[in-house]
Design a protein around this motif. Structure first.
Motif, PDB file in Angstrom:
ATOM      1  N   VAL A 123       0.854  -1.131  -0.034  1.00  0.00           N
ATOM      2  CA  VAL A 123      -0.039  -0.170   0.043  1.00  0.00           C
ATOM      3  C   VAL A 123       0.824   1.154   0.208  1.00  0.00           C
ATOM      4  O   VAL A 123       1.765   1.294   0.661  1.00  0.00           O
ATOM      5  CB  VAL A 123      -1.045   0.055   1.186  1.00  0.00           C
ATOM      6  CG1 VAL A 123      -1.624   1.438   1.431  1.00  0.00           C
ATOM      7  CG2 VAL A 123      -1.934  -1.201   1.315  1.00  0.00           C
ATOM      8  N   GLN A 124       0.407   2.229  -0.870  1.00  0.00           N
ATOM      9  CA  GLN A 124       1.063   3.427  -0.826  1.00  0.00           C
ATOM     10  C   GLN A 124       0.339   4.557  -0.205  1.00  0.00           C
ATOM     11  O   GLN A 124      -0.834   4.542  -0.815  1.00  0.00           O
ATOM     12  CB  GLN A 124       1.813   3.783  -2.440  1.00  0.00           C
ATOM     13  CG  GLN A 124       2.689   3.033  -2.830  1.00  0.00           C
ATOM     14  CD  GLN A 124       2.000   1.630  -3.305  1.00  0.00           C
ATOM     15  OE1 GLN A 124       1.118   1.542  -3.894  1.00  0.00           O
ATOM     16  NE2 GLN A 124       2.735   0.492  -2.931  1.00  0.00           N
TER      17      GLN A 124
ATOM     18  N   ALA B 153      -4.806   6.459  -0.483  1.00  0.00           N
ATOM     19  CA  ALA B 153      -3.801   5.084  -0.278  1.00  0.00           C
ATOM     20  C   ALA B 153      -4.151   4.587  -2.032  1.00  0.00           C
ATOM     21  O   ALA B 153      -5.179   4.827  -2.690  1.00  0.00           O
ATOM     22  CB  ALA B 153      -4.798   4.168   0.567  1.00  0.00           C
ATOM     23  N   SER B 154      -2.918   3.808  -2.281  1.00  0.00           N
ATOM     24  CA  SER B 154      -3.150   3.069  -3.638  1.00  0.00           C
ATOM     25  C   SER B 154      -2.464   1.920  -3.413  1.00  0.00           C
ATOM     26  O   SER B 154      -1.920   1.745  -2.296  1.00  0.00           O
ATOM     27  CB  SER B 154      -2.289   3.887  -4.518  1.00  0.00           C
ATOM     28  OG  SER B 154      -1.143   4.238  -4.334  1.00  0.00           O
ATOM     29  N   GLY B 155      -2.673   0.869  -4.400  1.00  0.00           N
ATOM     30  CA  GLY B 155      -2.199  -0.305  -4.139  1.00  0.00           C
ATOM     31  C   GLY B 155      -3.103  -1.508  -3.892  1.00  0.00           C
ATOM     32  O   GLY B 155      -4.311  -1.274  -3.991  1.00  0.00           O
TER      33      GLY B 155
ATOM     34  N   TYR C  79       1.461  12.344  10.057  1.00  0.00           N
ATOM     35  CA  TYR C  79       1.655  11.088   9.347  1.00  0.00           C
ATOM     36  C   TYR C  79       0.474  10.209   8.986  1.00  0.00           C
ATOM     37  O   TYR C  79      -0.205   9.998  10.029  1.00  0.00           O
ATOM     38  CB  TYR C  79       2.732   9.974   9.746  1.00  0.00           C
ATOM     39  CG  TYR C  79       4.184  10.810   9.967  1.00  0.00           C
ATOM     40  CD1 TYR C  79       4.576  11.323  11.035  1.00  0.00           C
ATOM     41  CD2 TYR C  79       5.163  10.683   8.773  1.00  0.00           C
ATOM     42  CE1 TYR C  79       5.657  12.275  11.104  1.00  0.00           C
ATOM     43  CE2 TYR C  79       6.134  11.271   9.007  1.00  0.00           C
ATOM     44  CZ  TYR C  79       6.695  12.162   9.966  1.00  0.00           C
ATOM     45  OH  TYR C  79       7.729  12.679   9.934  1.00  0.00           O
ATOM     46  N   CYS C  80       0.312   9.628   7.837  1.00  0.00           N
ATOM     47  CA  CYS C  80      -0.963   8.768   7.735  1.00  0.00           C
ATOM     48  C   CYS C  80      -0.466   7.267   7.728  1.00  0.00           C
ATOM     49  O   CYS C  80       0.631   7.111   7.236  1.00  0.00           O
ATOM     50  CB  CYS C  80      -1.405   8.910   6.218  1.00  0.00           C
ATOM     51  SG  CYS C  80      -2.829   7.834   5.846  1.00  0.00           S
ATOM     52  N   ARG C  81      -1.079   6.387   8.405  1.00  0.00           N
ATOM     53  CA  ARG C  81      -0.577   4.875   8.649  1.00  0.00           C
ATOM     54  C   ARG C  81      -1.711   4.100   8.272  1.00  0.00           C
ATOM     55  O   ARG C  81      -2.938   4.309   8.792  1.00  0.00           O
ATOM     56  CB  ARG C  81       0.011   4.315   9.945  1.00  0.00           C
ATOM     57  CG  ARG C  81       0.528   3.255   9.933  1.00  0.00           C
ATOM     58  CD  ARG C  81       0.394   2.808  11.577  1.00  0.00           C
ATOM     59  NE  ARG C  81      -1.044   2.494  11.892  1.00  0.00           N
ATOM     60  CZ  ARG C  81      -1.096   2.151  13.073  1.00  0.00           C
ATOM     61  NH1 ARG C  81      -0.506   1.878  14.026  1.00  0.00           N
ATOM     62  NH2 ARG C  81      -2.445   1.873  13.377  1.00  0.00           N
TER      63      ARG C  81
ATOM     64  N   GLU D 280       2.489  -2.678   8.410  1.00  0.00           N
ATOM     65  CA  GLU D 280       2.102  -1.127   8.357  1.00  0.00           C
ATOM     66  C   GLU D 280       2.825  -0.463   7.191  1.00  0.00           C
ATOM     67  O   GLU D 280       3.799  -0.828   6.766  1.00  0.00           O
ATOM     68  CB  GLU D 280       2.743  -0.689   9.772  1.00  0.00           C
ATOM     69  CG  GLU D 280       1.871  -1.339  10.976  1.00  0.00           C
ATOM     70  CD  GLU D 280       2.406  -0.541  12.185  1.00  0.00           C
ATOM     71  OE1 GLU D 280       1.820  -0.797  13.417  1.00  0.00           O
ATOM     72  OE2 GLU D 280       3.277   0.212  12.079  1.00  0.00           O
ATOM     73  N   TYR D 281       2.094   0.413   6.712  1.00  0.00           N
ATOM     74  CA  TYR D 281       2.598   1.535   5.724  1.00  0.00           C
ATOM     75  C   TYR D 281       2.294   2.817   6.302  1.00  0.00           C
ATOM     76  O   TYR D 281       1.554   3.259   6.749  1.00  0.00           O
ATOM     77  CB  TYR D 281       1.827   1.206   4.318  1.00  0.00           C
ATOM     78  CG  TYR D 281       2.216  -0.098   3.899  1.00  0.00           C
ATOM     79  CD1 TYR D 281       1.017  -1.392   4.284  1.00  0.00           C
ATOM     80  CD2 TYR D 281       3.056  -0.634   3.037  1.00  0.00           C
ATOM     81  CE1 TYR D 281       1.349  -2.513   3.712  1.00  0.00           C
ATOM     82  CE2 TYR D 281       3.502  -1.810   2.715  1.00  0.00           C
ATOM     83  CZ  TYR D 281       2.431  -2.915   3.122  1.00  0.00           C
ATOM     84  OH  TYR D 281       2.543  -4.092   2.497  1.00  0.00           O
ATOM     85  N   TRP D 282       3.428   3.655   5.840  1.00  0.00           N
ATOM     86  CA  TRP D 282       3.178   4.914   6.380  1.00  0.00           C
ATOM     87  C   TRP D 282       3.478   5.832   5.104  1.00  0.00           C
ATOM     88  O   TRP D 282       4.324   5.634   4.103  1.00  0.00           O
ATOM     89  CB  TRP D 282       4.472   5.283   7.340  1.00  0.00           C
ATOM     90  CG  TRP D 282       4.463   4.534   8.570  1.00  0.00           C
ATOM     91  CD1 TRP D 282       4.590   3.343   8.620  1.00  0.00           C
ATOM     92  CD2 TRP D 282       3.928   5.132   9.863  1.00  0.00           C
ATOM     93  NE1 TRP D 282       4.428   2.987  10.211  1.00  0.00           N
ATOM     94  CE2 TRP D 282       3.791   4.198  10.847  1.00  0.00           C
ATOM     95  CE3 TRP D 282       3.455   6.426  10.254  1.00  0.00           C
ATOM     96  CZ2 TRP D 282       3.422   4.335  12.086  1.00  0.00           C
ATOM     97  CZ3 TRP D 282       2.907   6.436  11.451  1.00  0.00           C
ATOM     98  CH2 TRP D 282       3.088   5.533  12.437  1.00  0.00           C
TER      99      TRP D 282
END
Length: 116
Positions: free
Chosen positions: A2-3, A24-26, A94-96, A104-106
């Motif tokens: 996820v981006q 969010a993408s991916g 920050y978005c997580r 987790e993606y940041w």
């Protein structure tokens, strides 16, 4: 994977408002939780608000009644509406995202500066 990309930060006077966005993408269908964190200079990163795929939300005590987290599923976007901003809200936000499997993606973060 996820981006995440945040936007909407800036400089605002105390008492003002800003709305942050996180796109969010991916593999967005794997996300079950998205949250906003913030980190002020010299301080640890802290959780601000969180939203689950169920729609449940949670807030830090310091922002309750002033900040609102929401999502727009059709756009894979989460928002943070921030009202009555205070100088102590100054931080990088920050978005997580957390996906099933607990990865987790940041995002890279967006600066919010509140002047007194």
């Amino acid at each position: 994977q996820v981006q995440l990309v945040e936007s909407g930060g800036g400089l605002v006077q105390a008492g003002g408002s800003l709305r942050l966005s996180c796109v969010a993408s991916g593999r967005t269908f794997t996300i079950y939780n998205m949250a906003w964190f913030r980190q002020a200079p010299g301080k640890e990163r802290e959780l601000v608000a969180s939203i689950w795929s169920s729609g449940n939300v949670a807030y830090a005590d310091s922002v309750k009644g002033r900040f609102t987290i929401s999502r727009e599923n059709t756009k894979d976007t989460v928002y943070l509406q921030m009202n009555n901003l205070k100088p102590e809200d100054t931080a990088v936000y920050y978005c997580r995202s957390v996906v099933y499997g607990a990865e987790e993606y940041w995002g890279p973060g967006t600066q919010v500066t509140v002047s007194s």
